[in-house]
Design a protein around this motif. Structure first.
Motif, PDB file in Angstrom:
ATOM      1  N   UNK A  50       0.796  -1.121  -0.156  1.00 46.19           N
ATOM      2  CA  UNK A  50       0.017  -0.110   0.165  1.00 46.19           C
ATOM      3  C   UNK A  50       0.788   1.272  -0.019  1.00 46.19           C
ATOM      4  N   UNK A  51       0.920   1.822  -1.242  1.00 48.11           N
ATOM      5  CA  UNK A  51       1.976   3.010  -1.212  1.00 48.11           C
ATOM      6  C   UNK A  51       1.235   4.241  -1.854  1.00 48.11           C
ATOM      7  N   UNK A  52       0.883   4.926  -1.067  1.00 57.72           N
ATOM      8  CA  UNK A  52       0.236   6.150  -1.334  1.00 57.72           C
ATOM      9  C   UNK A  52       1.112   7.489  -1.548  1.00 57.72           C
ATOM     10  N   UNK A  53       0.870   7.947  -2.719  1.00 61.18           N
ATOM     11  CA  UNK A  53       1.737   9.208  -3.298  1.00 61.18           C
ATOM     12  C   UNK A  53       0.995  10.315  -3.308  1.00 61.18           C
ATOM     13  N   UNK A  54       2.045  11.395  -2.725  1.00 62.51           N
ATOM     14  CA  UNK A  54       1.265  12.603  -2.275  1.00 62.51           C
ATOM     15  C   UNK A  54       2.173  13.787  -3.151  1.00 62.51           C
ATOM     16  N   UNK A  55       1.814  14.923  -3.211  1.00 59.94           N
ATOM     17  CA  UNK A  55       2.468  16.111  -3.685  1.00 59.94           C
ATOM     18  C   UNK A  55       2.304  17.225  -2.584  1.00 59.94           C
ATOM     19  N   UNK A  56       3.360  17.914  -2.229  1.00 55.94           N
ATOM     20  CA  UNK A  56       3.126  19.248  -1.478  1.00 55.94           C
ATOM     21  C   UNK A  56       4.119  20.230  -2.244  1.00 55.94           C
ATOM     22  N   UNK A  57       3.469  21.557  -1.886  1.00 57.50           N
ATOM     23  CA  UNK A  57       4.196  22.581  -2.775  1.00 57.50           C
ATOM     24  C   UNK A  57       4.606  23.796  -1.783  1.00 57.50           C
ATOM     25  N   UNK A  58       5.699  24.845  -2.067  1.00 55.47           N
ATOM     26  CA  UNK A  58       5.885  25.769  -1.363  1.00 55.47           C
ATOM     27  C   UNK A  58       6.724  26.878  -2.158  1.00 55.47           C
ATOM     28  N   UNK A  59       6.386  28.132  -1.932  1.00 52.53           N
ATOM     29  CA  UNK A  59       6.969  29.283  -2.430  1.00 52.53           C
ATOM     30  C   UNK A  59       8.346  29.298  -2.014  1.00 52.53           C
ATOM     31  N   UNK A  60       8.664  28.907  -0.651  1.00 50.86           N
ATOM     32  CA  UNK A  60      10.205  29.053  -0.481  1.00 50.86           C
ATOM     33  C   UNK A  60      10.523  27.678   0.045  1.00 50.86           C
ATOM     34  N   UNK A  61      11.808  27.161  -0.065  1.00 51.72           N
ATOM     35  CA  UNK A  61      12.267  26.039   0.477  1.00 51.72           C
ATOM     36  C   UNK A  61      12.018  25.767   1.892  1.00 51.72           C
ATOM     37  N   UNK A  62      11.998  26.623   2.597  1.00 54.89           N
ATOM     38  CA  UNK A  62      11.901  26.431   4.008  1.00 54.89           C
ATOM     39  C   UNK A  62      10.560  26.633   4.493  1.00 54.89           C
ATOM     40  N   UNK A  63       9.555  26.456   3.521  1.00 49.36           N
ATOM     41  CA  UNK A  63       7.957  26.548   3.687  1.00 49.36           C
ATOM     42  C   UNK A  63       7.293  27.746   4.071  1.00 49.36           C
ATOM     43  N   UNK A  64       6.188  27.832   4.403  1.00 46.80           N
ATOM     44  CA  UNK A  64       5.249  26.825   4.607  1.00 46.80           C
ATOM     45  C   UNK A  64       5.068  25.884   3.697  1.00 46.80           C
ATOM     46  N   UNK A  65       5.031  24.823   3.608  1.00 42.46           N
ATOM     47  CA  UNK A  65       4.701  23.715   2.774  1.00 42.46           C
ATOM     48  C   UNK A  65       3.163  23.347   2.905  1.00 42.46           C
ATOM     49  N   UNK A  66       2.593  23.085   1.866  1.00 41.06           N
ATOM     50  CA  UNK A  66       1.170  23.010   1.586  1.00 41.06           C
ATOM     51  C   UNK A  66       0.645  21.625   2.365  1.00 41.06           C
ATOM     52  N   UNK A  67      -0.653  21.498   2.326  1.00 45.56           N
ATOM     53  CA  UNK A  67      -1.319  20.390   2.658  1.00 45.56           C
ATOM     54  C   UNK A  67      -1.166  19.415   1.408  1.00 45.56           C
ATOM     55  N   UNK A  68      -1.125  18.130   1.822  1.00 42.41           N
ATOM     56  CA  UNK A  68      -0.627  17.129   0.644  1.00 42.41           C
ATOM     57  C   UNK A  68      -1.891  17.070  -0.316  1.00 42.41           C
ATOM     58  N   UNK A  69      -1.673  16.813  -1.635  1.00 42.73           N
ATOM     59  CA  UNK A  69      -2.605  16.297  -2.580  1.00 42.73           C
ATOM     60  C   UNK A  69      -2.270  14.772  -2.849  1.00 42.73           C
ATOM     61  N   UNK A  70      -3.322  14.118  -2.918  1.00 45.25           N
ATOM     62  CA  UNK A  70      -3.204  12.872  -3.143  1.00 45.25           C
ATOM     63  C   UNK A  70      -3.110  12.505  -4.645  1.00 45.25           C
ATOM     64  N   UNK A  71      -2.159  11.684  -5.020  1.00 48.71           N
ATOM     65  CA  UNK A  71      -2.064  11.316  -6.418  1.00 48.71           C
ATOM     66  C   UNK A  71      -2.215   9.965  -6.823  1.00 48.71           C
ATOM     67  N   UNK A  72      -1.873   8.791  -6.336  1.00 54.80           N
ATOM     68  CA  UNK A  72      -2.154   7.551  -6.778  1.00 54.80           C
ATOM     69  C   UNK A  72      -1.315   6.702  -5.671  1.00 54.80           C
ATOM     70  N   UNK A  73      -1.731   5.325  -5.905  1.00 55.50           N
ATOM     71  CA  UNK A  73      -1.239   4.221  -5.138  1.00 55.50           C
ATOM     72  C   UNK A  73      -0.690   3.084  -5.972  1.00 55.50           C
ATOM     73  N   UNK A  74      -0.266   3.340  -7.216  1.00 55.49           N
ATOM     74  CA  UNK A  74       0.008   2.289  -8.050  1.00 55.49           C
ATOM     75  C   UNK A  74       1.317   1.512  -8.121  1.00 55.49           C
ATOM     76  N   UNK A  75       2.110   2.278  -7.066  1.00 55.07           N
ATOM     77  CA  UNK A  75       3.417   1.922  -7.015  1.00 55.07           C
ATOM     78  C   UNK A  75       4.317   3.085  -6.104  1.00 55.07           C
ATOM     79  N   UNK A  76       5.644   3.075  -6.025  1.00 58.46           N
ATOM     80  CA  UNK A  76       6.318   3.884  -5.344  1.00 58.46           C
ATOM     81  C   UNK A  76       7.616   4.658  -6.126  1.00 58.46           C
ATOM     82  N   UNK A  77       8.283   5.349  -5.492  1.00 60.16           N
ATOM     83  CA  UNK A  77       9.145   6.235  -6.319  1.00 60.16           C
ATOM     84  C   UNK A  77       8.741   7.375  -7.000  1.00 60.16           C
ATOM     85  N   UNK A  78       7.849   8.121  -6.650  1.00 59.19           N
ATOM     86  CA  UNK A  78       7.136   8.865  -7.869  1.00 59.19           C
ATOM     87  C   UNK A  78       8.090  10.084  -8.221  1.00 59.19           C
TER      88      UNK A  78
END
Length: 526
Positions: free
Chosen positions: A100-128
């Motif tokens: 069970x490998x759930x893949x997510x995306x977070x974003x930020x304007x600055x590398x130190x954050x704040x980082x966003x809440x996660x967006x779910x992408x898929x669970x078909x595999x890992x290493x996205x």
């Protein structure tokens, strides 16, 4: 000037390297340890500083109950149009046929954050991994896990478009690459250069047959043709004094047109066992006239390599002596699975001390009260002072050398019905519990007890003191080679590394606390 490998010693696997203007960043996997994803920063590729953890909230990453070596696998860091993108996998299960490998995306304007809440992408595999096309479209690639009997579990590399406006994957899914004869095709990254799309993957499995392979195509969706000289990077298994397990890499170009691969590696200490876990190294690369990537000096990784043509930029790291006088923990501290919340950890309840409130046992996948940092050297000394008043045998606190719930060694203070307050050593080896001292050492009532550990490769020795001047050995040398990825006795792969730290357990549920007045981590000469 030279780069000395590993550039990130100790448990720092699956590096994703990125340059934005003059800054270089590397994101690495953190598995069941919280906060999630370490990001390091450099200006010269020689000196690296732990900068931030983008996954610092439970809403981004809930690891409670995650399995050993589950959690955050293989983050991918990228940048486009003023925004940082971080893709990561949260692995919830990996036993038997299924993952069970759930893949997510977070974003930020600055590398130190704040980082966003996660967006779910898929669970078909890992290493996205996310590829930003020149036309503004964005494409997710990840390995495909096939659980069916009689199939190749590593079924290939999936490509699908990511819609930024809809915040989801859209359109058809295409398997663009089935891999080479090395097998176990994973860790895909796509790069575009000179009219070609280059697909870098890791193959051979993440142990001693690990390797980096390349393929290229004239269109993003393929067909991809493999490099005739694959693998471009792997390890010389006939010489265990060299870097081993080389693989899972990513590519970066400097401001001056030089190319480097960041990749994981490992250094065994006894047989094939790597107590530091999988580390991060760099190798210098070049492009051939017929547009293939090559590692300078051949396909085997090197301990030293030419630094880029950049001005040296030394970075002052955080002090390895933590006297707990700040209101925030130093960045190198990690916890198991749960955030640093006041119900179990505090720097303010007693000035100049770290207070840990007794949590669950060392076998728990949920709420341990354990703070630790990576073991980054084969020769290390750690020392702490503890004020602790246990009332029964179910209450324990002390100094721990920890791999996971199956493997650790623990110098702990507890209370005994007839002996009173005492000091002993607990070991769990391949899941089997043991007590290494025939009789625990009786302790008088004192404000502090001083605990120390010395590690020399696979050998650990514990010490204790009642005054910090005279030290006594607590038992003899202990073989800690079982604190390693390569534990064949468990019949399973593990992916983290050894941590050193402090912890408190209260199996009665009373949450009896311990106060630590300092923690000193020191590299020793070999």
């Amino acid at each position: 000037m030279q780069i000395i490998n590993p550039i990130l010693p100790g448990y720092h696997p699956d590096p994703s390297i990125l340059r934005v203007d003059d800054d270089y960043y590397i994101a690495v996997s953190t598995f069941e340890w919280f906060p999630g994803v370490q990001i390091y920063q450099s200006r010269d590729l020689m000196h690296w500083n732990l900068l931030t953890y983008p996954l610092s909230r439970s809403s981004q990453l809930d690891l409670i109950g995650n399995i050993n070596s589950g959690g955050v696998w293989a983050p991918c860091l990228s940048y486009s149009d003023g925004l940082f993108y971080l893709i990561y996998t949260d692995v919830k299960s990996r036993s038997g046929a299924f993952k069970d490998t759930h893949n997510y995306l977070v974003t930020a304007e600055n590398i130190t954050g704040p980082w966003s809440e996660p967006i779910y992408l898929n669970s078909s595999g890992f290493d996205p991994s996310l590829f930003h096309e020149e036309d503004g479209t964005k494409w997710l690639v990840n390995m495909i896990w096939d659980h069916r009997k009689g199939t190749n579990s590593f079924a290939g590399i999936a490509l699908q478009e990511y819609s930024e406006s809809e915040q989801k994957l859209v359109g058809p899914i295409k398997n663009i690459f089935k891999g080479t004869e090395l097998g176990a095709t994973e860790a895909p990254h796509i790069y575009k250069k000179d009219g070609y799309y280059f697909l870098m993957t890791a193959e051979g499995g993440t142990s001693y047959d690990h390797a980096i392979t390349m393929a290229r195509a004239e269109s993003l969706s393929g067909p991809y043709y493999t490099d005739p000289q694959n693998p471009i990077l792997t390890s010389d298994q006939t010489n265990k004094q060299q870097l081993q397990k080389a693989g899972h890499g990513s590519l970066v170009e400097t401001q001056n047109g030089e190319w480097y691969i960041a990749h994981l590696c490992a250094r065994p200490v006894k047989g094939n066992r790597c107590i530091l876990g999988r580390e991060t190294a760099l190798q210098k690369c070049y492009w051939t006239e017929d547009n293939w990537l090559r590692v300078e000096g051949g396909q085997f990784p090197k301990f030293t390599l030419p630094a880029p043509d950049l001005k040296p930029f030394p970075i002052e790291s955080e002090s390895n002596l933590d006297d707990f006088d700040d209101v925030h923990l130093k960045k190198y501290w990690n916890s198991l699975r749960r955030p640093f919340t006041g119900d179990w950890v505090s720097l303010t309840e007693r000035a100049g001390h770290l207070r840990l409130k007794g949590g669950e046992s060392m076998s728990s996948l949920h709420r341990q009260s354990l703070l630790a940092r990576r073991l980054e050297s084969f020769h290390t000394e750690i020392e702490t002072a503890i004020d602790y008043q246990p009332e029964n045998f179910q209450q324990m606190a002390g100094l721990i050398i920890y791999y996971d719930t199956d493997d650790y060694v623990y110098l702990r203070i507890t209370d005994h019905e007839t002996q009173g307050k005492c000091l002993g050593i607990i070991q769990t080896k391949f899941g089997k519990y043991d007590e290494l001292l025939p009789v625990d050492i009786a302790l008088p009532d004192l404000p502090y007890y001083y605990l120390k550990a010395e590690i020399h490769r696979e050998w650990l020795t514990f010490y204790y003191s009642l005054n910090r001047e005279t030290w006594e050995s607590a038992g003899g040398e202990i073989d800690i080679s079982h604190l390693a990825d390569d534990a064949a006795e468990l019949n399973s792969l593990r992916f983290t590394g050894t941590f050193v730290g402090i912890c408190v357990q209260d199996l009665s549920g009373s949450k009896e606390h311990a106060d630590f007045s300092y923690f000193h981590y020191k590299h020793l000469d070999s």
